[in-house]
Scaffold this active site. Sequence first.
Site, PDB file in Angstrom:
ATOM      1  N   LYS A  23       3.074  -2.388  -3.880  1.00  0.00           N
ATOM      2  CA  LYS A  23       2.779  -1.190  -4.683  1.00  0.00           C
ATOM      3  C   LYS A  23       4.071  -0.391  -4.924  1.00  0.00           C
ATOM      4  CE  LYS A  23      -0.693   0.448  -5.924  1.00  0.00           C
ATOM      5  NZ  LYS A  23      -1.438   0.299  -7.207  1.00  0.00           N
ATOM      6  N   TYR A  54       0.911  -4.952   1.175  1.00  0.00           N
ATOM      7  CA  TYR A  54       0.236  -4.192   0.108  1.00  0.00           C
ATOM      8  C   TYR A  54       1.122  -3.041  -0.354  1.00  0.00           C
ATOM      9  CZ  TYR A  54      -2.636  -0.482  -1.928  1.00  0.00           C
ATOM     10  OH  TYR A  54      -3.104   0.518  -2.747  1.00  0.00           O
ATOM     11  N   THR A 111       0.209   4.810  -4.964  1.00  0.00           N
ATOM     12  CA  THR A 111      -0.530   5.212  -3.759  1.00  0.00           C
ATOM     13  C   THR A 111       0.368   6.017  -2.819  1.00  0.00           C
ATOM     14  OG1 THR A 111      -1.526   4.373  -1.718  1.00  0.00           O
ATOM     15  CG2 THR A 111      -0.032   2.892  -2.833  1.00  0.00           C
ATOM     16  N   ASP A 112      -0.242   6.827  -1.964  1.00  0.00           N
ATOM     17  CA  ASP A 112       0.540   7.572  -0.963  1.00  0.00           C
ATOM     18  C   ASP A 112       1.133   6.631   0.090  1.00  0.00           C
ATOM     19  OD1 ASP A 112      -1.774   6.927   0.474  1.00  0.00           O
ATOM     20  OD2 ASP A 112      -2.030   8.918   1.346  1.00  0.00           O
ATOM     21  N   GLU A 113       0.612   5.396   0.161  1.00  0.00           N
ATOM     22  CA  GLU A 113       1.079   4.476   1.215  1.00  0.00           C
ATOM     23  C   GLU A 113       2.521   4.036   1.032  1.00  0.00           C
ATOM     24  OE1 GLU A 113      -1.439   1.388   2.645  1.00  0.00           O
ATOM     25  OE2 GLU A 113      -3.249   2.525   2.271  1.00  0.00           O
TER      26      GLU A 113
END
Length: 338
Positions: free
Chosen positions: A155, A151, A127-129
């Site tokens: 990730k 989260y 993810t970009d997060e």
Amino acid sequence: MNINSILITGGYGFIGSNFIRFLRKKLPDIKIYNLDKLTYAANIENLKDFEEDKNYIFVRGDIKDKSILEILYPKVDAIVHFAAETHVDRSIIAPGEFIMTEVYGTFNMLETMKNFKNIKLFLHISTDEIYGSIEKGSFKENSPLNPSSPYSASKTGADRLAYSYFKTFGLPVIIARPSNNYGPYQHVEKFIPLFITNALDNKELPLYGKGENVRDWLYVIDNCEALFLLLEKGKIGEAYNIGAKNEVKNIEIAKKIVNILGKDESLIKFVEDRKGHDLRYSVDWTKIKKLGWQPKKSFDEGLKETVEWYKNHRHWWEKVKRGEFSNFYKKYYKSEIQ
Ligand code: NAD
Ligand code: TDX
């Protein structure tokens, strides 16, 4: 790459189910195994029309369970790994399952893969997060990772584990880092579906903080196209950002939704901010653009279509809101491989 048979994890979730549908259109004859634990986030109605498809096989199971992977791995040429706990707010309240699923689950998938040379590609969905928040500019694939929620931290662990199994053991790994997806079949706990469905019922729209946070909204089918391109042309060992150039503040999205539905903006209620709330995500996706991908859907068009989908699928989301699926899964759901 020539694929005859593929394993999708988390295929009853939002992106996974859209991807299976997309894949079936692109490759009508391949065998698709969907390994899904059926957590609260899964929705078996997402792929209801696949019940008649002889080359679609659902397996209820957990990516943390090595024995189920050892049954499935000899059957497939490639893996697309979506399965994860995905809601940031839940990771703040109860992070344990995020660490177990993202970190241990992904480790288990990679470690088991060492013994299966038949698998030519492990496409890991990150993810970009994982880069964290950025006020100006955009992160490139080699920018430092600075996740800020349980989260995104878990990730990040999964993303780096996937890379380490490429670098250390030579596994054929590619990493995709998409930005915020939206579109049909997204769980109603997430921002856009929550706001659409609440507005449809004239309920309050709980906007965190001042609503100034920015996400780069990527239509889910555009994301599926990008992932499919990575299956075909991605370079082993590389990570690819997937963005949309649709950076919008939450407050603007909330207003767009009420306006599309002809509701009153007074439905929008500013509520306590999310803890550790990242202000802005932005990725530079020049690398995948060079492979030949770019998003097609404009945000206004995509949002209108998404609102329309939720309007026409009330039975789907009402069941989700009532928790009917979770209760059903807890009781019984038969997998095709026992
Ligand atoms: P989702 O929450 O809608 O679906 C997740 C699916 O994974 C569910 O069907 C669930 O039952 C399954 N699952 C969870 N734990 C499992 C386990 N231990 N074993 C087997 N199956 C399990 O998720 P989504 O929004 O479709 O996201 C899919 C992937 O894409 C995730 O890895 C997520 O981190 C990533 N991602 C999502 C977005 C987004 O905007 N939704 C953006 C970037 C990356
Ligand atoms: O009720 C809400 N009110 C609100 O203001 C909710 C649920 C969210 N928000 C805000 C928080 C975020 O700034 O809206 C924005 C989007 O929130 P989410 O839909 O929860 O998405 P986000 O936290 O950005 O994470 C999503 O994108 C990246 C996915 O859930 C992740 O799985 C993905 O990796």
